[in-house]
Design an enzyme around this catalytic site. Structure first.
Site, PDB file in Angstrom:
ATOM      1  CG  ASP A   1      73.830  65.067  46.162  1.00 13.56           C
ATOM      2  OD1 ASP A   1      72.912  64.186  47.547  1.00 13.56           O
ATOM      3  OD2 ASP A   1      73.239  66.033  46.411  1.00 13.56           O
TER       4      ASP A   1
ATOM      5  CG  ASP B   1      67.623  68.884  31.237  1.00 15.31           C
ATOM      6  OD1 ASP B   1      67.462  68.140  30.568  1.00 15.31           O
ATOM      7  OD2 ASP B   1      67.952  70.137  30.645  1.00 15.31           O
TER       8      ASP B   1
ATOM      9  CE1 TYR C   1      77.834  64.805  45.064  1.00 18.42           C
ATOM     10  CE2 TYR C   1      78.693  64.456  47.252  1.00 18.42           C
ATOM     11  CZ  TYR C   1      77.863  65.244  46.040  1.00 18.42           C
ATOM     12  OH  TYR C   1      76.655  64.974  46.611  1.00 18.42           O
TER      13      TYR C   1
ATOM     14  CE  LYS D   1      72.573  69.903  30.143  1.00 20.68           C
ATOM     15  NZ  LYS D   1      70.984  69.882  30.476  1.00 20.68           N
TER      16      LYS D   1
ATOM     17  CG  ASP E   1      68.098  65.517  48.526  1.00 23.60           C
ATOM     18  OD1 ASP E   1      68.219  63.708  49.072  1.00 23.60           O
ATOM     19  OD2 ASP E   1      68.142  66.094  49.719  1.00 23.60           O
TER      20      ASP E   1
END
Ligand code: IPM
Ligand code: MG
Length: 354
Positions: A245, A221, A138, A189, A249
């Site tokens: 983020d 994942d 970001y 990751k 959600d």
């Protein structure tokens, strides 16, 4: 309690107005609450030509806490990037040093069947997603758009975490786990990304200072898959900015609606910004349809984390629970046999119960 109130765009003003009703109840009980309004996002652009006007920065820096609605709207989508509403959000997070973003996802018994997942999968769910908020891809430099030697357009961003950035969010995560079920799952990751290799190393090192906390690591994942397969396996999930983020959600839908999830973004001294995790929903703005509960629950988090008022926080949460138990539902969580109400009526119902 000096609170900067930044309603923002879309449904922001209407959901924040309901949260203010809750603050007014607390004020009548004798708490000294001082609300000062400011503009952010598209509202900031309209008022001052900047999604994070200097006056808003001053207000937010001087306040003890910030209550924010949401930013964004169709009208602003074609503005150059620095003027877009989302920049207001990113800049206030950076300006106030709000590196620790707490996004709890728990399921109210009344809403178990409002989830798109089977009740037996989500009943009793209680996860805390702790998202790092001021680093990662970001904010990493360099970033930009350029042309290659043969004239093709290319976009690039930099995923970057320093050791100290990882360490400070890891400490927040382990301390949060100590107050909960003492399990922390760090998401990365590390099978692909260098940033994640460092992330995993630093979290593991910090973990040695918290022997009572059971630490595990999970690739992002797999974490996305496990969240819908067996979400109750998680207690605290520790993530970088972008993975958090996305996963927050996803986690919101386990609880029935993204309209239910509050958040707190804290600096090193527990000064905080409190906002629902959902966006500005321009498609339903101004229609008295939005779910205000995430914003009201954000006020509860504000009392808990910035004002050390656990009693006030729990009373707000109980008032929300009672309102749901009494059958009140905005349309996003409406089911046969319950009572469909608008944003304002929901705010009144919670305030009355409080
Ligand atoms: C969030 C939002 C923001 C983010 C956007 C609006 C910049 O999606 O708070 O989760 O990506 O952090
Ligand atoms: Mg998001």
């Amino acid at each position: 309690m000096k609170i900067a109130v930044l309603p923002g765009d879309g449904i922001g003003p209407e959901i924040v107005a309901q949260a203010v009703k809750v603050l007014e109840v607390l004020s009548k009980e004798g708490r000294n609450i001082d609300l000062e309004y400011g503009e952010i996002g598209g509202a900031g652009y309209d008022a001052a030509g900047d999604p994070y006007p200097a006056a808003t920065s001053k207000l937010a820096n001087e306040a003890d806490a910030v209550l924010l609605g949401a930013v964004g709207g169709y009208r602003y989508d074609t503005l150059p990037r620095p003027m877009r509403p989302e920049q207001g959000l990113l800049r206030i997070r950076k300006d106030l040093g709000l590196f620790a973003n707490l996004r709890p996802a728990s399921v109210y018994p009344e809403l178990v069947s409002a989830s798109t997942l089977r009740p037996d999968v989500v009943a009793g769910l209680d996860i805390l997603i702790l998202r790092e908020l001021t680093g990662d891809i970001y904010f990493g430099q360099p970033r930009g758009l350029r042309r290659t030697a043969d004239g093709e357009r290319e976009g690039y961003d930099t995923m970057l975490y320093s050791e100290s950035e990882i360490a400070r969010i890891a400490h927040v995560g382990f301390r949060a786990a100590m107050k909960r079920d003492r399990r922390l799952c760090s998401v990365d990751k590390a099978n692909v990304l260098e940033t994640s290799v460092l992330w995993r190393d630093v979290v593991t090192e910090i973990g040695k200072e918290y022997p009572e906390v059971e630490l595990s690591h999970m690739y992002v994942d797999n974490a996305a898959m496990q969240l819908v397969r067996n979400p109750r396996q998680f207690d605290v999930m520790l993530t970088g900015n972008m993975f958090g983020d996305i996963l927050s959600d996803e986690a919101s839908m386990l609880t029935g609606s993204i309209g239910m999830l509050p958040s707190a973004s804290l600096d090193a001294n527990s000064k905080g910004l409190y906002e629902p995790i959902h966006g500005s929903a321009p498609d339903i703005a101004g229609q008295n349809l939005a779910n205000t509960l995430a914003t009201i629950l954000s006020v509860a988090m504000m009392l808990r984390y910035s004002f050390d008022d656990e009693d006030g926080a729990q009373r707000i949460e109980n008032a929300v629970r009672k309102t749901l138990a009494d059958g009140y539902r905005t349309s996003d969580i409406f089911q046969e046999g319950t009572r469909k109400v608008g944003t304002k009526e929901m705010g009144d119902a919670v305030a009355a119960r409080l």
